[in-house]
Write a protein that holds these residues in place. Structure first.
Motif, PDB file in Angstrom:
ATOM      1  N   LEU A  65       0.809  -1.210   0.000  1.00 46.76           N
ATOM      2  CA  LEU A  65       0.000   0.000   0.000  1.00 46.76           C
ATOM      3  C   LEU A  65       0.848   1.267   0.000  1.00 46.76           C
ATOM      4  CD1 LEU A  65      -2.960   0.901   0.054  1.00 46.76           C
ATOM      5  CD2 LEU A  65      -2.881   0.812   2.553  1.00 46.76           C
ATOM      6  N   VAL A  66       2.043   1.187   0.559  1.00 47.95           N
ATOM      7  CA  VAL A  66       2.869   2.385   0.724  1.00 47.95           C
ATOM      8  C   VAL A  66       3.209   3.050  -0.611  1.00 47.95           C
ATOM      9  CG1 VAL A  66       5.076   3.262   1.568  1.00 47.95           C
ATOM     10  CG2 VAL A  66       3.756   1.637   2.949  1.00 47.95           C
ATOM     11  N   PRO A  67       3.670   2.318  -1.639  1.00 46.86           N
ATOM     12  CA  PRO A  67       4.004   3.009  -2.893  1.00 46.86           C
ATOM     13  C   PRO A  67       2.783   3.491  -3.677  1.00 46.86           C
ATOM     14  CG  PRO A  67       4.313   0.643  -3.126  1.00 46.86           C
ATOM     15  CD  PRO A  67       4.051   0.897  -1.675  1.00 46.86           C
ATOM     16  N   ARG A 115       6.354  14.263  -7.258  1.00 47.35           N
ATOM     17  CA  ARG A 115       7.354  13.233  -7.564  1.00 47.35           C
ATOM     18  C   ARG A 115       7.106  12.613  -8.942  1.00 47.35           C
ATOM     19  NH1 ARG A 115       6.636  10.451  -3.312  1.00 47.35           N
ATOM     20  NH2 ARG A 115       5.273   8.817  -4.154  1.00 47.35           N
ATOM     21  N   GLU A 116       5.837  12.322  -9.232  1.00 46.89           N
ATOM     22  CA  GLU A 116       5.530  11.682 -10.511  1.00 46.89           C
ATOM     23  C   GLU A 116       5.644  12.659 -11.679  1.00 46.89           C
ATOM     24  OE1 GLU A 116       5.375   8.440 -10.572  1.00 46.89           O
ATOM     25  OE2 GLU A 116       5.611   8.556  -8.399  1.00 46.89           O
ATOM     26  N   LEU A 117       5.330  13.930 -11.457  1.00 50.50           N
ATOM     27  CA  LEU A 117       5.515  14.926 -12.515  1.00 50.50           C
ATOM     28  C   LEU A 117       6.998  15.132 -12.801  1.00 50.50           C
ATOM     29  CD1 LEU A 117       2.787  17.544 -11.548  1.00 50.50           C
ATOM     30  CD2 LEU A 117       2.793  16.059 -13.555  1.00 50.50           C
ATOM     31  N   ASP A 118       7.834  15.032 -11.779  1.00 50.80           N
ATOM     32  CA  ASP A 118       9.278  15.082 -11.995  1.00 50.80           C
ATOM     33  C   ASP A 118       9.724  13.933 -12.903  1.00 50.80           C
ATOM     34  OD1 ASP A 118       9.664  17.345 -10.481  1.00 50.80           O
ATOM     35  OD2 ASP A 118      10.315  16.266  -8.668  1.00 50.80           O
ATOM     36  N   LYS A 119       9.183  12.759 -12.651  1.00 51.64           N
ATOM     37  CA  LYS A 119       9.528  11.590 -13.487  1.00 51.64           C
ATOM     38  C   LYS A 119       9.075  11.802 -14.929  1.00 51.64           C
ATOM     39  CE  LYS A 119       9.121   8.199  -9.719  1.00 51.64           C
ATOM     40  NZ  LYS A 119       8.327   7.025  -9.243  1.00 51.64           N
ATOM     41  N   LEU A 120       7.875  12.354 -15.082  1.00 49.26           N
ATOM     42  CA  LEU A 120       7.355  12.617 -16.427  1.00 49.26           C
ATOM     43  C   LEU A 120       8.265  13.582 -17.169  1.00 49.26           C
ATOM     44  CD1 LEU A 120       5.073  12.451 -18.569  1.00 49.26           C
ATOM     45  CD2 LEU A 120       3.953  14.331 -17.353  1.00 49.26           C
ATOM     46  N   GLY A 126       6.545   6.698 -19.441  1.00 53.14           N
ATOM     47  CA  GLY A 126       6.685   5.307 -19.037  1.00 53.14           C
ATOM     48  C   GLY A 126       7.195   5.133 -17.626  1.00 53.14           C
ATOM     49  N   HIS A 127       7.713   6.180 -17.033  1.00 52.98           N
ATOM     50  CA  HIS A 127       8.256   6.106 -15.680  1.00 52.98           C
ATOM     51  C   HIS A 127       7.277   6.607 -14.622  1.00 52.98           C
ATOM     52  CE1 HIS A 127      12.476   5.168 -16.879  1.00 52.98           C
ATOM     53  NE2 HIS A 127      12.092   5.772 -17.994  1.00 52.98           N
ATOM     54  N   VAL A 128       6.104   7.054 -15.048  1.00 53.49           N
ATOM     55  CA  VAL A 128       5.118   7.584 -14.109  1.00 53.49           C
ATOM     56  C   VAL A 128       4.291   6.446 -13.522  1.00 53.49           C
ATOM     57  CG1 VAL A 128       3.117   9.106 -13.848  1.00 53.49           C
ATOM     58  CG2 VAL A 128       5.008   9.777 -15.336  1.00 53.49           C
ATOM     59  N   SER A 129       4.121   6.463 -12.210  1.00 51.16           N
ATOM     60  CA  SER A 129       3.358   5.417 -11.526  1.00 51.16           C
ATOM     61  C   SER A 129       1.908   5.401 -11.980  1.00 51.16           C
ATOM     62  CB  SER A 129       3.406   5.646 -10.010  1.00 51.16           C
ATOM     63  OG  SER A 129       2.488   4.820  -9.338  1.00 51.16           O
ATOM     64  N   ALA A 130       1.370   4.204 -12.150  1.00 50.69           N
ATOM     65  CA  ALA A 130      -0.054   4.070 -12.483  1.00 50.69           C
ATOM     66  C   ALA A 130      -0.927   4.624 -11.372  1.00 50.69           C
ATOM     67  CB  ALA A 130      -0.385   2.604 -12.724  1.00 50.69           C
ATOM     68  N   TYR A 131      -0.402   4.658 -10.149  1.00 50.81           N
ATOM     69  CA  TYR A 131      -1.182   5.144  -9.009  1.00 50.81           C
ATOM     70  C   TYR A 131      -1.339   6.667  -9.023  1.00 50.81           C
ATOM     71  CZ  TYR A 131      -0.263   0.397  -7.511  1.00 50.81           C
ATOM     72  OH  TYR A 131      -0.179  -0.967  -7.459  1.00 50.81           O
ATOM     73  N   MET A 132      -0.613   7.326  -9.934  1.00 54.36           N
ATOM     74  CA  MET A 132      -0.797   8.766 -10.090  1.00 54.36           C
ATOM     75  C   MET A 132      -2.250   9.091 -10.442  1.00 54.36           C
ATOM     76  SD  MET A 132       0.480  11.832 -10.115  1.00 54.36           S
ATOM     77  CE  MET A 132       0.408  13.435 -10.900  1.00 54.36           C
ATOM     78  N   SER A 133      -2.964   8.134 -11.027  1.00 54.72           N
ATOM     79  CA  SER A 133      -4.341   8.371 -11.455  1.00 54.72           C
ATOM     80  C   SER A 133      -5.264   8.719 -10.299  1.00 54.72           C
ATOM     81  CB  SER A 133      -4.887   7.133 -12.188  1.00 54.72           C
ATOM     82  OG  SER A 133      -4.866   5.991 -11.340  1.00 54.72           O
ATOM     83  N   PHE A 134      -4.884   8.327  -9.068  1.00 59.59           N
ATOM     84  CA  PHE A 134      -5.754   8.663  -7.939  1.00 59.59           C
ATOM     85  C   PHE A 134      -5.003   9.172  -6.701  1.00 59.59           C
ATOM     86  CE2 PHE A 134      -4.995   4.032  -7.652  1.00 59.59           C
ATOM     87  CZ  PHE A 134      -4.450   3.942  -6.388  1.00 59.59           C
ATOM     88  N   ALA A 135      -3.719   8.889  -6.568  1.00 59.89           N
ATOM     89  CA  ALA A 135      -3.015   9.222  -5.325  1.00 59.89           C
ATOM     90  C   ALA A 135      -2.949  10.721  -5.070  1.00 59.89           C
ATOM     91  CB  ALA A 135      -1.612   8.633  -5.334  1.00 59.89           C
ATOM     92  N   TRP A 136      -3.020  11.542  -6.115  1.00 61.51           N
ATOM     93  CA  TRP A 136      -2.943  12.995  -5.952  1.00 61.51           C
ATOM     94  C   TRP A 136      -4.284  13.601  -5.579  1.00 61.51           C
ATOM     95  CZ3 TRP A 136      -6.224  16.141  -8.651  1.00 61.51           C
ATOM     96  CH2 TRP A 136      -6.926  15.542  -9.707  1.00 61.51           C
TER      97      TRP A 136
END
Length: 403
Positions: A65-67, A115-120, A126-136
């Motif tokens: 759950l943490v990531p 963090r995920e926008l930095d990766k983008l 391709g490096h953005v977490s799929a969990y970005m869809s709801f974690a924000w």
């Protein structure tokens, strides 16, 4: 109509994790405000915050759950766990469809999002977490608490900046009064990252002082803005009769609520806070002298503090009721602030002690209020909690003792 009561408290705050640790620190007057350490703030005009130290989500939550979650959601999940454990529910007490969730959000998962926008930006999609869809998303806490505990009853999220936490608990009360036996409710914030910090600094309302003892001084001649913080609280709001039937410990009753919105500045009309207070008292069917303490919003600027003091003195009279702003120990927690104030108020009802407004001298008499600057023993039969948000939100809630 069903009466809504609080049977469980879970607090994650800069000055204490768990409601008893938090309460003990609050009565001692322990302040957690200091220079922010999460990232380098030396180039910012504001550098102080109420930060939670030593929180390791893996110690409380499943590793999978943490990531998937932002820090605010991790704190919300842990606080909800604590609140439900504190409520001492036996398995099978309620069906999953009889339990809901009502939380407040303001910022959302800013740290995860940054963090995920930095990766983008640096590495590509391709490096953005799929969990970005709801974690924000500011509504994610309601969803994750619902999933973790199988709460399939009425659920939702409210957005009202600093006032939103009270609004969420009021929504939980409405659900209980409509027949839902139990609702987990509250608010949690954690946006102490460059993205969130820049958004806060741009508001122009943060204190730029570097001395933690004088940076946030509501109702004081030295008021220069507020210090932000992270954290919040989750409460178990339950149907009173069902709670009594199962032998639950009841911290207090949610007796009254009022919410208003300030008129546009160009209208030069009276702010709405006084009316919110009067509506809450009327809803609770009590008179002003019945209130034993007011947990004030304490914006921390001369103009805003004057408005709040005038509303309090108009309803109660000058110096007629003790007023406290214990968030001077934690900073202002946005949607987490109201629920933390409710936790303070409920524990005051339980123990007959009012937590202090630290660092502020008693010169608040110039505002016509009786400001509590040291922990004060006082039998409190009813408490009033106030909250205001950017843009004109005003909320007020009355709590009464369990008797």
């Amino acid at each position: 109509m069903s009466e809504a009561v609080v049977t469980g408290i879970g607090v994650a705050a800069p000055n204490g994790m768990g409601h008893e640790e938090f309460w003990a620190a609050s009565l001692r007057g322990d302040s957690a405000i200091r220079e922010l350490r999460r990232f380098d703030v030396t180039s910012y005009s504001a550098r102080l915050a109420g930060e939670i130290d030593g929180f390791e989500p893996g110690e409380y939550l499943p590793g999978r759950l943490v990531p998937q979650t932002d820090r605010m959601t991790q704190l919300a999940l842990v606080a909800a766990d604590w609140a439900l454990a504190d409520a001492r529910l036996e398995p099978g007490t309620y069906d999953s469809a009889e339990m809901g969730v009502s939380t407040a959000g303001a910022f959302g998962g800013f740290e995860f999002g940054q963090r995920e926008l930095d990766k983008l930006w640096c590495h590509g999609p391709g490096h953005v977490s799929a969990y970005m869809s709801f974690a924000w998303f500011y509504a994610v806490n309601s969803g994750q608490i619902s999933i973790r505990h199988g709460l399939r009853g009425p659920s939702g999220v409210l957005v009202g900046d600093q006032a939103g936490g009270l609004d969420a608990v009021a929504q939980a009360r409405r659900s209980v009064r409509k027949g839902t036996p139990l609702v987990v409710s509250g608010g949690m914030e954690s946006s102490l990252c460059p993205y969130g910090w820049t958004a806060r600094v741009s508001s122009g309302s943060l204190s730029t002082g570097d001395d933690a003892r004088s940076a946030y001084l509501p109702f004081s001649a030295g008021a220069r803005g507020h210090v932000p913080g992270e954290g919040g609280a989750m409460l178990v709001v339950e149907d009173g009769e069902r709670a009594k039937a199962r032998g639950a410990r009841i911290y207090g009753r949610i007796a009254g609520y009022g919410a208003t919105f300030d008129p546009a500045p160009e209208r030069a009309a009276e702010p709405g806070l006084r009316r919110a207070v009067e509506d809450a008292l009327a809803d609770a069917r009590i008179e002003a002298p019945d209130i034993g303490v007011v947990f004030a919003d304490g914006w921390g600027t001369a103009a805003a503090d004057r408005i709040e003091a005038e509303a309090i003195t108009a309803v109660f009279g000058p110096g007629a009721v003790p007023v406290t702003v214990p968030k001077t120990m934690t900073g202002r927690l946005n949607s987490g602030a109201g629920p933390v104030d409710l936790a303070w108020a409920l524990l005051s009802l339980r123990d007959g002690v009012i937590p202090p407004t630290v660092n502020v001298p008693r010169s608040a008499s110039e505002y016509g209020i009786d400001l509590v600057t040291e922990a004060r023993s006082r039998s409190v039969g009813a408490a009033l909690v106030l909250a205001r948000g950017e843009g004109g939100f005003n909320s007020a809630m009355v709590l009464r003792g369990s008797a």
